[in-house]
Write a protein that holds these residues in place. Structure first.
Motif, PDB file in Angstrom:
ATOM      1  N   THR A   1       0.838  -1.197   0.000  1.00 19.06           N
ATOM      2  CA  THR A   1       0.000   0.000   0.000  1.00 19.06           C
ATOM      3  C   THR A   1       0.870   1.243   0.000  1.00 19.06           C
ATOM      4  O   THR A   1       1.953   1.257   0.614  1.00 19.06           O
ATOM      5  N   TRP A   2       0.409   2.272  -0.711  1.00 16.37           N
ATOM      6  CA  TRP A   2       1.161   3.524  -0.811  1.00 16.37           C
ATOM      7  C   TRP A   2       0.190   4.691  -0.694  1.00 16.37           C
ATOM      8  O   TRP A   2      -0.655   4.910  -1.560  1.00 16.37           O
ATOM      9  N   THR A   3       0.297   5.432   0.412  1.00 20.00           N
ATOM     10  CA  THR A   3      -0.492   6.635   0.634  1.00 20.00           C
ATOM     11  C   THR A   3       0.466   7.766   0.971  1.00 20.00           C
ATOM     12  O   THR A   3       1.200   7.682   1.963  1.00 20.00           O
ATOM     13  N   PRO A   4       0.530   8.828   0.175  1.00 21.35           N
ATOM     14  CA  PRO A   4       1.457   9.929   0.463  1.00 21.35           C
ATOM     15  C   PRO A   4       1.049  10.692   1.715  1.00 21.35           C
ATOM     16  O   PRO A   4      -0.112  10.654   2.142  1.00 21.35           O
ATOM     17  N   TRP A   5       2.003  11.409   2.288  1.00 14.58           N
ATOM     18  CA  TRP A   5       1.735  12.185   3.499  1.00 14.58           C
ATOM     19  C   TRP A   5       0.976  13.451   3.151  1.00 14.58           C
ATOM     20  O   TRP A   5       1.298  14.159   2.197  1.00 14.58           O
ATOM     21  N   ARG A   6      -0.052  13.735   3.927  1.00 11.75           N
ATOM     22  CA  ARG A   6      -0.782  14.994   3.861  1.00 11.75           C
ATOM     23  C   ARG A   6      -0.894  15.527   5.282  1.00 11.75           C
ATOM     24  O   ARG A   6      -1.252  14.789   6.202  1.00 11.75           O
ATOM     25  N   ASP A   7      -0.589  16.812   5.453  1.00 17.09           N
ATOM     26  CA  ASP A   7      -0.648  17.416   6.779  1.00 17.09           C
ATOM     27  C   ASP A   7      -2.108  17.505   7.238  1.00 17.09           C
ATOM     28  O   ASP A   7      -2.909  18.220   6.641  1.00 17.09           O
ATOM     29  N   GLN A   8      -2.448  16.748   8.271  1.00 20.41           N
ATOM     30  CA  GLN A   8      -3.811  16.717   8.793  1.00 20.41           C
ATOM     31  C   GLN A   8      -3.869  17.178  10.251  1.00 20.41           C
ATOM     32  O   GLN A   8      -4.885  16.981  10.921  1.00 20.41           O
ATOM     33  N   SER A   9      -2.779  17.765  10.730  1.00 19.47           N
ATOM     34  CA  SER A   9      -2.676  18.121  12.151  1.00 19.47           C
ATOM     35  C   SER A   9      -3.674  19.202  12.554  1.00 19.47           C
ATOM     36  O   SER A   9      -4.066  19.281  13.723  1.00 19.47           O
ATOM     37  N   ALA A  10      -4.092  20.058  11.604  1.00 18.13           N
ATOM     38  CA  ALA A  10      -5.031  21.128  11.950  1.00 18.13           C
ATOM     39  C   ALA A  10      -6.476  20.684  11.904  1.00 18.13           C
ATOM     40  O   ALA A  10      -7.363  21.392  12.383  1.00 18.13           O
ATOM     41  N   LEU A  11      -6.739  19.514  11.353  1.00 14.62           N
ATOM     42  CA  LEU A  11      -8.117  19.059  11.204  1.00 14.62           C
ATOM     43  C   LEU A  11      -8.677  18.551  12.531  1.00 14.62           C
ATOM     44  O   LEU A  11      -7.956  17.938  13.327  1.00 14.62           O
ATOM     45  N   PRO A  12      -9.962  18.773  12.787  1.00 11.62           N
ATOM     46  CA  PRO A  12     -10.572  18.173  13.982  1.00 11.62           C
ATOM     47  C   PRO A  12     -10.669  16.668  13.816  1.00 11.62           C
ATOM     48  O   PRO A  12     -10.545  16.134  12.708  1.00 11.62           O
ATOM     49  N   ASN A  13     -10.881  15.984  14.925  1.00  9.68           N
ATOM     50  CA  ASN A  13     -11.058  14.530  14.881  1.00  9.68           C
ATOM     51  C   ASN A  13     -12.420  14.196  15.469  1.00  9.68           C
ATOM     52  O   ASN A  13     -12.604  14.194  16.676  1.00  9.68           O
TER      53      ASN A  13
END
Length: 321
Positions: A116-128
């Motif tokens: 599997t290959w998923t590139p990094w995307r900055d998700q640190s600002a997103l709510p959870n």
């Protein structure tokens, strides 16, 4: 939309899922902002399969848009994210006749490789709102995302290799024994993590970047020598610490339809140790009656009552939880 299959290419399937959700929470319980999330997930897969092998490449695009009630630290109230994923699942199936304890079987050997290959995307600002770390087991190790939900998509770039062997009844095809082994190798660090407010501790699963190239080893066994009885054992072993991280032992007794007793023991080193007991049983049995069995999925006739229950006991806390 449900998965569609092309009539031109055998095994080609695609799906498109859309979702819009409004999330609200008690401000006294969390500092996370309320908001809305629009989601679109497109998937396409092509599967080639014969009795001796299979191969299935998959493509996915996970796109989402957040409209937040409170602005983020950088002043944004609207955030978008798009994460593509490519994966390749493949396996071989070898069979041979075998005999153990005076009983004939068909024995299989089934190596499997999942990339599997998923590139990094900055998700640190997103709510959870709904993401959590998946349990590390034989199902999750062969999936693209180590998180459940839709707020965190892991940048998993690795190869999972495993092998299993089964004993099958040659008459009805039922599985009598299964042994399995699997491990994942990461090509790069896995840097997408859950936000701090979602983590009870910094070392909890999904709360810190994964820098070890080799994952823990999964070992599993399942025995159902008699159709009424089944036993499962799963061990997560850390080669780095040279000890088991998680152990699960369970048994299940099913004498007939609608009658089930189960018990399990779960140990997660340094975190929890629990016993679990569950059941489903017709109440008529307790009063010496004999309700009719109309077959699997059809119940036992009108005016029947069933007891269903589960009890979970924590050993360290010495109480039912």
């Amino acid at each position: 939309f449900p998965t569609r299959r092309s009539s031109d290419l055998t095994g080609l399937s695609w799906s498109l899922r859309g979702e819009h959700t409004r999330f609200e929470s008690d401000p006294g319980l969390t500092s996370q902002t309320n908001g809305e999330r629009s989601l679109l997930v497109a998937r396409m897969a092509q599967r080639w399969q014969t009795p001796g092998w299979f191969i299935e490449p998959r493509l996915q695009l996970h796109a989402s848009r957040y409209q937040l009630d409170t602005a983020l630290a950088d002043g944004r109230r609207s955030v978008t994210r798009g994460v593509p994923t490519a994966s390749l699942d493949s396996g071989l199936v070898f069979e041979r006749p075998a005999s153990f304890f005076g009983r004939s079987f068909t024995q299989t050997l089934e190596p499997r490789a999942f990339f599997t290959w998923t590139p990094w995307r900055d998700q640190s600002a997103l709510p959870n709102y709904d993401s959590a770390a998946k349990d590390f087991n034989f199902s999750s190790i062969y999936t693209e995302n180590v998180f459940s939900g839709n707020d965190r998509i892991s940048d998993t770039r690795g190869l999972t290799v495993g092998v299993s062997s089964r004993l099958l009844d040659p008459v009805n095809g039922s599985e009598v024994l299964r042994l399995g082994l699997a491990q994942r190798y990461l090509l790069r660090d896995q840097n997408v993590v859950l936000p701090a407010q979602s983590c009870a501790s910094s070392d909890a699963a999904g709360c810190s970047p994964v820098t070890n190239r080799l994952s823990d080893v999964l070992l599993g066994a399942r025995v159902q020598w008699d159709p009424r009885w089944s036993f499962d054992a799963n061990v997560q072993y850390s080669p780095q610490d040279r000890e088991s991280v998680r152990t699960t032992l369970s048994g299940r007794y099913t004498p007939s339809n609608y009658r089930v007793l189960s018990a399990s023991y779960r140990l997660q080193r340094g975190t929890s140790e629990q016993f679990d007991v569950g059941w489903q049983w017709p109440l008529a049995d307790l009063f010496g009656q004999a309700p009719r069995d109309l077959g699997a999925g059809r119940g036992m006739g009108a005016d029947q009552w069933y007891s269903v229950g589960r009890i979970n006991y924590s050993v360290p806390d010495r109480k039912i939880v």
